[in-house]
Design a protein around this motif. Structure first.
Motif, PDB file in Angstrom:
ATOM      1  N   LEU A 156       5.579  -3.006   9.607  1.00 15.36           N
ATOM      2  CA  LEU A 156       6.237  -4.106   8.902  1.00 15.36           C
ATOM      3  C   LEU A 156       5.540  -4.469   7.588  1.00 15.36           C
ATOM      4  O   LEU A 156       6.205  -4.852   6.610  1.00 15.36           O
ATOM      5  CB  LEU A 156       6.279  -5.349   9.798  1.00 15.36           C
ATOM      6  CG  LEU A 156       7.244  -5.344  10.985  1.00 15.36           C
ATOM      7  CD1 LEU A 156       6.992  -6.552  11.877  1.00 15.36           C
ATOM      8  CD2 LEU A 156       8.693  -5.353  10.494  1.00 15.36           C
ATOM      9  N   PRO A 158       4.032  -2.963   4.888  1.00 12.11           N
ATOM     10  CA  PRO A 158       4.350  -2.438   3.552  1.00 12.11           C
ATOM     11  C   PRO A 158       5.659  -2.980   2.988  1.00 12.11           C
ATOM     12  O   PRO A 158       5.766  -3.235   1.782  1.00 12.11           O
ATOM     13  CB  PRO A 158       4.431  -0.920   3.784  1.00 12.11           C
ATOM     14  CG  PRO A 158       3.613  -0.671   5.005  1.00 12.11           C
ATOM     15  CD  PRO A 158       3.819  -1.869   5.859  1.00 12.11           C
ATOM     16  N   ALA A 159       6.645  -3.167   3.821  1.00 10.55           N
ATOM     17  CA  ALA A 159       7.959  -3.605   3.333  1.00 10.55           C
ATOM     18  C   ALA A 159       8.091  -5.117   3.240  1.00 10.55           C
ATOM     19  O   ALA A 159       8.824  -5.632   2.388  1.00 10.55           O
ATOM     20  CB  ALA A 159       9.056  -3.051   4.239  1.00 10.55           C
ATOM     21  N   HIS A 160       7.389  -5.854   4.101  1.00 10.73           N
ATOM     22  CA  HIS A 160       7.623  -7.294   4.191  1.00 10.73           C
ATOM     23  C   HIS A 160       6.430  -8.153   3.799  1.00 10.73           C
ATOM     24  O   HIS A 160       6.584  -9.370   3.619  1.00 10.73           O
ATOM     25  CB  HIS A 160       8.066  -7.659   5.616  1.00 10.73           C
ATOM     26  CG  HIS A 160       9.324  -6.974   6.056  1.00 10.73           C
ATOM     27  ND1 HIS A 160      10.579  -7.379   5.645  1.00 10.73           N
ATOM     28  CD2 HIS A 160       9.527  -5.901   6.858  1.00 10.73           C
ATOM     29  CE1 HIS A 160      11.495  -6.590   6.187  1.00 10.73           C
ATOM     30  NE2 HIS A 160      10.884  -5.684   6.919  1.00 10.73           N
ATOM     31  N   GLU A 164       5.883 -12.624   5.765  1.00 16.15           N
ATOM     32  CA  GLU A 164       7.191 -12.361   6.360  1.00 16.15           C
ATOM     33  C   GLU A 164       7.072 -11.588   7.671  1.00 16.15           C
ATOM     34  O   GLU A 164       7.881 -11.776   8.593  1.00 16.15           O
ATOM     35  CB  GLU A 164       8.058 -11.593   5.369  1.00 16.15           C
ATOM     36  CG  GLU A 164       9.518 -11.478   5.798  1.00 16.15           C
ATOM     37  CD  GLU A 164      10.381 -10.776   4.768  1.00 16.15           C
ATOM     38  OE1 GLU A 164      11.427 -10.221   5.163  1.00 16.15           O
ATOM     39  OE2 GLU A 164      10.005 -10.782   3.566  1.00 16.15           O
ATOM     40  N   SER A 165       6.048 -10.729   7.774  1.00 17.43           N
ATOM     41  CA  SER A 165       5.851  -9.962   9.010  1.00 17.43           C
ATOM     42  C   SER A 165       5.554 -10.878  10.189  1.00 17.43           C
ATOM     43  O   SER A 165       5.991 -10.626  11.322  1.00 17.43           O
ATOM     44  CB  SER A 165       4.717  -8.948   8.823  1.00 17.43           C
ATOM     45  OG  SER A 165       5.051  -7.985   7.862  1.00 17.43           O
ATOM     46  N   TRP A 168       8.943 -12.110  11.440  1.00 18.57           N
ATOM     47  CA  TRP A 168       9.648 -11.084  12.213  1.00 18.57           C
ATOM     48  C   TRP A 168       9.035 -10.925  13.611  1.00 18.57           C
ATOM     49  O   TRP A 168       9.752 -10.770  14.595  1.00 18.57           O
ATOM     50  CB  TRP A 168       9.607  -9.748  11.472  1.00 18.57           C
ATOM     51  CG  TRP A 168      10.622  -9.621  10.385  1.00 18.57           C
ATOM     52  CD1 TRP A 168      10.409  -9.669   9.038  1.00 18.57           C
ATOM     53  CD2 TRP A 168      12.037  -9.434  10.558  1.00 18.57           C
ATOM     54  NE1 TRP A 168      11.587  -9.530   8.345  1.00 18.57           N
ATOM     55  CE2 TRP A 168      12.607  -9.379   9.258  1.00 18.57           C
ATOM     56  CE3 TRP A 168      12.869  -9.308  11.652  1.00 18.57           C
ATOM     57  CZ2 TRP A 168      13.964  -9.201   9.043  1.00 18.57           C
ATOM     58  CZ3 TRP A 168      14.233  -9.139  11.455  1.00 18.57           C
ATOM     59  CH2 TRP A 168      14.770  -9.080  10.166  1.00 18.57           C
TER      60      TRP A 168
END
Length: 419
Positions: A156, A158-160, A164-165, A168
């Protein structure tokens, strides 16, 4: 469905432990590099949160038995899952180390309400026979958390990004809440009998059914209680220190974030195998021999890791993981077998007080040692010394219920079961 319900409870307990342990103690370490880079804290300051978490959980642990009797395991799991989701959302908004410490106060409540003692009691209520196998399956959850949570977080990030991770990840305890609401029940509530209630008993099981449960006070007066406590204290120091610092240690050795997550996957993956394998072996051979073997494997693994040789790292993780996985399952079985279920909640809670205190100190002091020496050499040597001490203590474990029965027989009376 009803016939298989005890095994369904095992799976629910496994999922509960994978989420509660993974998200509060082991898997959350995948965020450490991001937090250190963002805020510039020392490792000692960051890892103080884990000691804080575990010490508070330890202080609450002796009361868990009475709480289980009062509200039941279902209510505790539901509470813990909701609280964990809220705390992960709060983690995404932190701006200081004080915020982290306050969140870990809440994590302590999650560890107590949805952790080891609750899982052991939940499963033990549903099994008269094959309890070792059942506990082995349930306690696989702590390994699954250590295996999968870091991999999920690493995927999670690298993208978020780390904030934000966290949000999630809060979806996992929400799913646990729904699962527990639907499935967690006691045999009495469903009008069912525990697994094995109608199985023919072996001579050994027939004899064991006559052995009295020891009261909490009686258990405290036995050498077995203190031997088990020493094993728990020393091995929890080692495994929690290792798992909490493994990703940072591997990054220091120039492993990538993905390879460091693979190290956690291997450690806890072998732990998962060990829980099931040695839980099964404890049902068909001497539980004490299996228990001592597990501590010996941990001692060997910790000595390999203490060598600080990068080429031996993976071997050390394999041996340590296998030994820890088996010990984690068989230790709980030894407590229930040695003292019975009458005061199991209080006894488990008291030993949890000791091992959680040790684990918290181990995590924090290992970080302090790193800050002082610039590497984990001394910290890993201390881990090895602790486990070797636990190996010596494991040799003093006895079957206290049988000994109490035999002592009563020599006095010409059968001891009454105590609560």
């Amino acid at each position: 469905m009803k016939r298989c319900y005890p095994w369904i409870i095992c799976v629910v307990a496994m999922i509960m432990l994978s989420i509660s342990n993974g998200m509060t103690m082991t898997g959350i370490t995948a965020f450490d590099s991001s937090l250190l880079e963002e805020f510039g804290w020392s490792r000692g300051a960051l890892k103080f949160r884990d000691m804080f978490n575990l010490l508070l959980a330890a202080l609450l642990s002796p009361f868990i038995g009475a709480l289980i009797d009062r509200v039941g395991v279902r209510a505790l799991v539901l509470f813990g899952s909701v609280l964990l989701a809220i705390l992960y959302v709060a983690y995404s908004q932190i701006s200081s180390i004080a915020h982290v410490y306050w969140i870990h106060v809440g994590f302590a409540a999650v560890v107590v309400s949805s952790g080891l003692s609750v899982a052991v009691i939940m499963v033990s209520q549903w099994f008269n026979t094959q309890r070792g196998t059942a506990l082995g399956i349930a306690l696989v959850g702590s390994s699954l958390g250590g295996m999968l949570i870091p991999k999920l977080i690493t995927a999670l990030l690298p993208a978020h990004g780390w904030r934000e991770s966290f949000i999630w990840m809060a979806l996992l305890p929400v799913a646990l809440f729904v699962l527990s609401l639907v499935l967690v029940r006691t045999p009495q509530r469903m009008g069912l009998q525990p697994w094995g209630h109608d199985h023919p008993r072996t001579a050994k099981q027939q004899a064991a059914s006559q052995w009295p449960d020891l009261s909490y006070r009686q258990a405290l007066c036995t050498p077995t209680f203190w031997a088990l406590a020493v094993v728990a204290i020393t091995t929890f120091w080692a495994i929690m220190s290792l798992s909490s610092h493994l990703i940072l240690h591997m990054r220091d050795l120039q492993f990538s974030a993905e390879r460091a997550a693979d190290g956690m996957f291997l450690l806890f993956g072998l732990g998962m195998v060990g829980k099931f394998l040695f839980g099964f072996l404890a049902d068909i051979c001497s539980p004490k021999r299996v228990f001592v073997c597990n501590v010996a494997l941990m001692a060997l693994g910790s000595l390999i890791l203490a060598s600080q040789r990068a080429e031996l790292l993976w071997t050390g993780l394999v041996v340590m993981g296998l030994g820890w996985g088996g010990l984690y399952a068989v230790l709980q079985l030894q407590i229930v077998d040695a003292f019975g279920l009458g005061s199991a909640g209080k006894i488990l809670g008291t030993i949890s007080l000791m091992d959680a205190t040790s684990a918290g100190l181990g995590i924090w002091l290992s970080a302090v040692m790193f800050d002082h020496f610039g590497n984990y050499g001394v910290a890993f040597a201390v881990m090895a010394a602790m486990v070797c001490t636990g190996l010596l203590a494991s040799l003093f474990v006895r079957d206290e219920r049988r000994l109490a029965w035999e002592a009563g027989g020599r006095e010409g009376r059968a001891p009454a079961a105590t609560s």
